[in-house]
Design a protein around this motif. Structure first.
Motif, PDB file in Angstrom:
ATOM      1  N   ARG A   9       0.831  -1.198   0.000  1.00  0.00           N
ATOM      2  CA  ARG A   9       0.000   0.000   0.000  1.00  0.00           C
ATOM      3  C   ARG A   9       0.873   1.259   0.000  1.00  0.00           C
ATOM      4  O   ARG A   9       0.606   2.228  -0.722  1.00  0.00           O
ATOM      5  CB  ARG A   9      -0.915  -0.013   1.224  1.00  0.00           C
ATOM      6  N   ARG A  12       2.717   1.740  -3.490  1.00  0.00           N
ATOM      7  CA  ARG A  12       1.779   2.179  -4.524  1.00  0.00           C
ATOM      8  C   ARG A  12       1.413   3.651  -4.332  1.00  0.00           C
ATOM      9  O   ARG A  12       1.378   4.436  -5.293  1.00  0.00           O
ATOM     10  CB  ARG A  12       0.523   1.304  -4.493  1.00  0.00           C
ATOM     11  N   SER A  18      -2.592   3.614  -9.253  1.00  0.00           N
ATOM     12  CA  SER A  18      -3.898   3.045  -8.908  1.00  0.00           C
ATOM     13  C   SER A  18      -3.766   1.537  -8.717  1.00  0.00           C
ATOM     14  O   SER A  18      -2.830   0.905  -9.235  1.00  0.00           O
ATOM     15  CB  SER A  18      -4.911   3.331 -10.015  1.00  0.00           C
ATOM     16  N   GLN A  19      -4.691   0.950  -7.978  1.00  0.00           N
ATOM     17  CA  GLN A  19      -4.696  -0.502  -7.821  1.00  0.00           C
ATOM     18  C   GLN A  19      -4.841  -1.186  -9.175  1.00  0.00           C
ATOM     19  O   GLN A  19      -4.223  -2.230  -9.417  1.00  0.00           O
ATOM     20  CB  GLN A  19      -5.818  -0.934  -6.880  1.00  0.00           C
ATOM     21  N   GLN A  20      -5.633  -0.605 -10.051  1.00  0.00           N
ATOM     22  CA  GLN A  20      -5.843  -1.208 -11.370  1.00  0.00           C
ATOM     23  C   GLN A  20      -4.557  -1.254 -12.178  1.00  0.00           C
ATOM     24  O   GLN A  20      -4.251  -2.256 -12.839  1.00  0.00           O
ATOM     25  CB  GLN A  20      -6.911  -0.422 -12.140  1.00  0.00           C
ATOM     26  N   ALA A  23      -2.355  -3.960 -10.730  1.00  0.00           N
ATOM     27  CA  ALA A  23      -2.953  -5.263 -11.041  1.00  0.00           C
ATOM     28  C   ALA A  23      -2.712  -5.635 -12.502  1.00  0.00           C
ATOM     29  O   ALA A  23      -2.412  -6.796 -12.822  1.00  0.00           O
ATOM     30  CB  ALA A  23      -4.440  -5.236 -10.732  1.00  0.00           C
ATOM     31  N   ARG A  30      -8.126  -6.448 -10.421  1.00  0.00           N
ATOM     32  CA  ARG A  30      -7.972  -5.455  -9.366  1.00  0.00           C
ATOM     33  C   ARG A  30      -8.493  -5.993  -8.035  1.00  0.00           C
ATOM     34  O   ARG A  30      -7.920  -5.734  -6.976  1.00  0.00           O
ATOM     35  CB  ARG A  30      -8.722  -4.172  -9.735  1.00  0.00           C
ATOM     36  N   TYR A  33      -5.874  -8.162  -6.458  1.00  0.00           N
ATOM     37  CA  TYR A  33      -4.793  -7.348  -5.912  1.00  0.00           C
ATOM     38  C   TYR A  33      -5.225  -6.659  -4.617  1.00  0.00           C
ATOM     39  O   TYR A  33      -4.454  -6.585  -3.653  1.00  0.00           O
ATOM     40  CB  TYR A  33      -4.344  -6.291  -6.925  1.00  0.00           C
ATOM     41  N   ALA A  34      -6.453  -6.153  -4.583  1.00  0.00           N
ATOM     42  CA  ALA A  34      -6.955  -5.444  -3.403  1.00  0.00           C
ATOM     43  C   ALA A  34      -6.912  -6.344  -2.168  1.00  0.00           C
ATOM     44  O   ALA A  34      -6.621  -5.882  -1.060  1.00  0.00           O
ATOM     45  CB  ALA A  34      -8.377  -4.945  -3.648  1.00  0.00           C
ATOM     46  N   GLU A  37      -3.408  -6.327  -0.832  1.00  0.00           N
ATOM     47  CA  GLU A  37      -3.086  -5.055  -0.201  1.00  0.00           C
ATOM     48  C   GLU A  37      -3.833  -4.859   1.120  1.00  0.00           C
ATOM     49  O   GLU A  37      -3.335  -4.204   2.029  1.00  0.00           O
ATOM     50  CB  GLU A  37      -3.397  -3.906  -1.158  1.00  0.00           C
TER      51      GLU A  37
END
Length: 258
Positions: A9, A12, A18-20, A23, A30, A33-34, A37
């Motif tokens: 976290r 990033r 962004s998470q996207q 990912a 995503r 990946y979330a 995180e």
């Protein structure tokens, strides 16, 4: 939340990603990946390797240290994907040099990659030492005159074996010997040859597989004075020879910079 998820976290966010986007680079959704995180699940090894390469941070560091405590620009990366060395500074901006205790020198072999062990060591600052990671090691024995027991050798971390220079002195951290201070001679395919300045001791080979760290001599700190009878003609000659060697090394370093 695990250290790994916190580090993911943090990295990033530091790079404003962004998470996207992360990912997509990892070739996962995503949502998957979330979960990594958030600490809901742990990534498998192949994904962990991708994360390590993506952020250019070792796996050891991702799993063991809260890297938000350190500046990424002040970390020295170690080989073999091992933990990195933080370069800490005092309130005046001078590098802090960890001191390995005389009585606990063998314990360093177990603690050299443990951030809690390193952070618990006493430190000093030497304003004339700049541009690298430095650490102070206790001298032991009579193999490297004129350094007596109680002397500390301050070394600069060597990041690559190719940086070793013939006839310069280094602190070698090895599996069998722990901490040893010797003069480098030459490379072989599977090891390096070193020697003591005391001619009583024969040169010997250190297998590459046994080496954990190498620190180049930067300066020494003596904590014991010499007794009058120690300054025999032989000791004086050895002392002068050592001074000449140190002067030669300083000139070579100046020449390298120029």
């Amino acid at each position: 939340m695990s250290i790994l998820s916190e580090n993911m976290r943090y990295l990033r966010g530091k790079l404003n990603l962004s998470q996207q986007k992360v990912a997509d680079h990892l070739s996962i959704t995503r949502g998957r990946y979330a979960k990594y995180e958030d600490g809901a699940t742990e990534p498998p090894l192949e994904i962990l390797l991708k994360i390590s390469k993506y952020y250019n941070v070792s796996i050891d560091l991702l799993l063991r240290i809260n890297i938000s405590k350190y500046s990424i620009d002040e970390l020295v990366e170690l080989p073999d994907n091992r933990i990195v060395l933080p370069i800490k500074v005092d309130h005046e901006g001078n590098d802090q040099i960890e001191i390995i205790p005389q009585k606990a020198s063998m314990g360093y072999l177990n603690g050299y990659s443990d951030p809690e062990y390193i952070e618990g060591l006493d430190t000093i600052s030497l304003p004339f030492l700049k541009g690298g990671k430095f650490r102070a090691f206790p001298a032991d024995g009579d193999s490297m005159p004129p350094y007596k027991n109680g002397t500390y050798i301050v070394g600069k971390y060597v990041e690559d074996l190719s940086d070793l220079k013939t006839d310069r002195t280094y602190v070698f951290i090895t599996i069998n010997d722990g901490i040893s201070y010797k003069r480098f001679q030459f490379h072989e395919a599977d090891g390096i040859w070193v020697k003591a300045d005391n001619s009583f001791y024969e040169p010997y080979k250190i297998p590459l597989a046994e080496i954990r760290e190498i620190w180049e001599f930067a300066c020494s700190i003596s904590t014991k004075e010499y007794a009058p009878d120690e300054f025999s003609e032989r000791n004086i000659q050895s002392f002068i020879a050592e001074i000449k060697t140190d002067i030669k090394q300083i000139k070579e370093k100046i020449g390298d910079k120029n």
